[in-house]
Design an enzyme around this catalytic site. Structure first.
Site, short mmCIF file in Angstrom:
data_model
loop_
_atom_site.label_atom_id
_atom_site.label_comp_id
_atom_site.label_asym_id
_atom_site.label_seq_id
_atom_site.Cartn_x
_atom_site.Cartn_y
_atom_site.Cartn_z
N SER A 1 43.93 44.54 60.51
CA SER A 1 43.14 43.43 61.67
C SER A 1 43.24 42.08 61.29
O SER A 1 42.72 41.15 62.06
CB SER A 1 41.83 43.91 61.73
N THR B 1 32.87 39.49 65.44
CA THR B 1 34.17 40.40 65.55
C THR B 1 33.81 40.93 66.89
O THR B 1 32.69 41.13 67.33
CB THR B 1 34.30 40.99 64.46
N GLY B 2 34.78 41.77 67.47
CA GLY B 2 34.69 42.29 68.75
C GLY B 2 35.55 41.64 69.83
O GLY B 2 36.20 40.96 69.47
N THR C 1 38.63 42.00 62.73
CA THR C 1 38.56 40.35 62.20
C THR C 1 37.76 40.54 60.95
O THR C 1 37.15 41.50 60.88
CB THR C 1 37.90 39.62 63.34
N VAL D 1 45.25 33.91 72.93
CA VAL D 1 44.09 33.38 71.77
C VAL D 1 42.75 33.95 71.88
O VAL D 1 42.17 33.93 72.99
CB VAL D 1 44.35 32.03 71.57
N1 ASP Z 1 37.59 38.93 68.03
C1 ASP Z 1 38.88 38.99 67.81
C2 ASP Z 1 39.54 38.83 69.18
O1 ASP Z 1 39.13 38.89 70.11
C3 ASP Z 1 39.13 40.49 67.60
C4 ASP Z 1 37.86 41.21 66.86
O2 ASP Z 1 37.17 41.02 66.25
O3 ASP Z 1 37.85 42.61 66.92
O4 ASP Z 1 40.75 38.33 68.79
#
Ligand code: ASP
Length: 350
Positions: free
Chosen positions: A73, A248-249, A197, A226
């Site tokens: 990730s 994250t998410g 992330t 992005v």
């Molecule tokens: N927040 C990150 C994004 O949307 C991905 C993640 O943290 O899961 O790029």
């Protein structure tokens, strides 16, 4: 109370809170991170104990994960975009100097967090993207490398093979046990899109605060997409008078709510890290009006997590749904803890 009185009270309230907080220092340094960051929190805490700067510490911490091919990730080994190209996003904020730097859609460089830090230190800009970011990194002495590992490429090829039953891409497993080319999609090995992330934030014993967020973003994304991670205020925000939040998410949800900034602002108004994080998760949930993003009960069908610390060294990991963890070194123990949550999870969500 008329408008003028309200503004006066609010401004006084805010500055008083800021002054009070500036005088408060944590009992011990604290480093918080997403659950994939246990070695990052450990490394950062060691550096902070040696008296090193909080931003140097959290960046060195997440570098361990960026360089790890087994974390798909983040950084090297991250899952690629739709075209099979790894594109990375990262941001940093340094509380004591109110510095910020970030890069987005960066290709070929393993440690985007270090490039983001150099954008902050060596330019008058905050955000550099795409080929410009890669050229900047090369100018700073970084090596251009192929970031796509064999494992990540295999996952991408499997994903590609399930997209269209009328094209000629086959997952070898499906050739013998599933539908192979076209036909009914019985027993097809499904590869979903992944989020992932690392965010890492630290406060030292003086009360100085820094944070970093770094990611390969949403797997198989449209090239150039992005997320929130490199956007100051969305995937990361630090205010040295108040605290820090990173996320994250689902990045799109944070982008539309300036989520990390809002968490820090709620703390400025006096909420604890947990209360502030949950308040913003609730806002995201309320703002999720698109039917395709809601489950049958009307709740978001995605997850968002925040990793929050304040100047006093209080901290919380908060998640839209239950069952998630975060990493924290509280100055004594480095461990994974259960995140507070807004909703009980019925199924496993990313
Ligand atoms: N927040 C990150 C994004 O949307 C991905 C993640 O943290 O899961 O790029």
């Amino acid at each position: 109370m008329n408008r003028r009185e309200f503004v006066k009270t609010s401004v006084t309230g805010l500055s008083t809170a800021g002054v009070l907080r500036a005088a408060e220092a944590p009992a011990r340094p604290v480093v918080i991170s997403s659950a994939n960051g246990l070695k990052a929190t450990n490394k950062a805490m060691k550096m902070i104990r040696r008296g090193e700067d909080t931003l140097d510490a959290v960046v060195a911490g997440v570098n361990l994960v960026e360089e790890d091919p087994n974390d798909q990730s983040v950084g090297y080994g991250g899952l690629p975009n739709e075209h099979g190209v790894v594109q990375l996003d990262a941001s940093v904020m340094h509380g004591p100097t109110h510095g910020a730097g970030s890069v987005a859609a960066l290709e070929g460089i393993k440690t985007p967090s270090r490039v983001a830090k150099l954008v902050m230190e060596r330019t008058d800009h905050v955000l550099i993207v795409g080929e410009g970011a890669r050229e900047f990194a090369l100018a700073m002495g970084f090596q251009n490398e192929d970031l796509l590992t064999d494992e990540a490429r295999e996952i991408w090829l499997k994903w590609k093979s399930q997209l269209n039953p009328n094209d000629d891409w086959i997952n070898p497993k499906d050739r013998v046990s599933g539908s192979g080319l076209g036909g009914e999609n019985v027993n097809l090995e499904r590869i979903l899109k992944y989020h992932g992330t690392i965010n890492c934030n630290a406060v030292n014993a003086k009360g100085d605060i820094s944070g970093v967020t770094t990611t390969s973003g949403l797997s198989f994304k449209i090239p150039g997409r992005v997320g929130d991670s490199p956007i100051i205020g969305a995937g990361l925000y630090v205010d040295n008078d108040v605290g820090a939040c990173g996320s994250t998410g689902r990045g799109e949800a944070n982008l539309k709510t300036c989520a990390s900034f809002m968490v820090v602002e709620y703390m400025r108004q006096g909420l604890s890290p947990e209360e502030a994080g949950l308040r913003v998760l609730k806002r995201i949930s309320e703002n999720t009006v698109e039917p395709y993003l809601r489950d049958e009960t009307g709740r978001p069908n995605f997850n968002v997590l925040f990793y929050v610390i304040n100047k006093k060294g209080e901290f919380a990991g908060v998640s839209m749904y239950s069952g998630r963890q975060y990493a924290v070194h509280d100055g004594e123990v480095n461990q994974l803890c259960d995140a507070a949550y807004l909703y009980e999870a019925k199924d496993a969500l990313e």
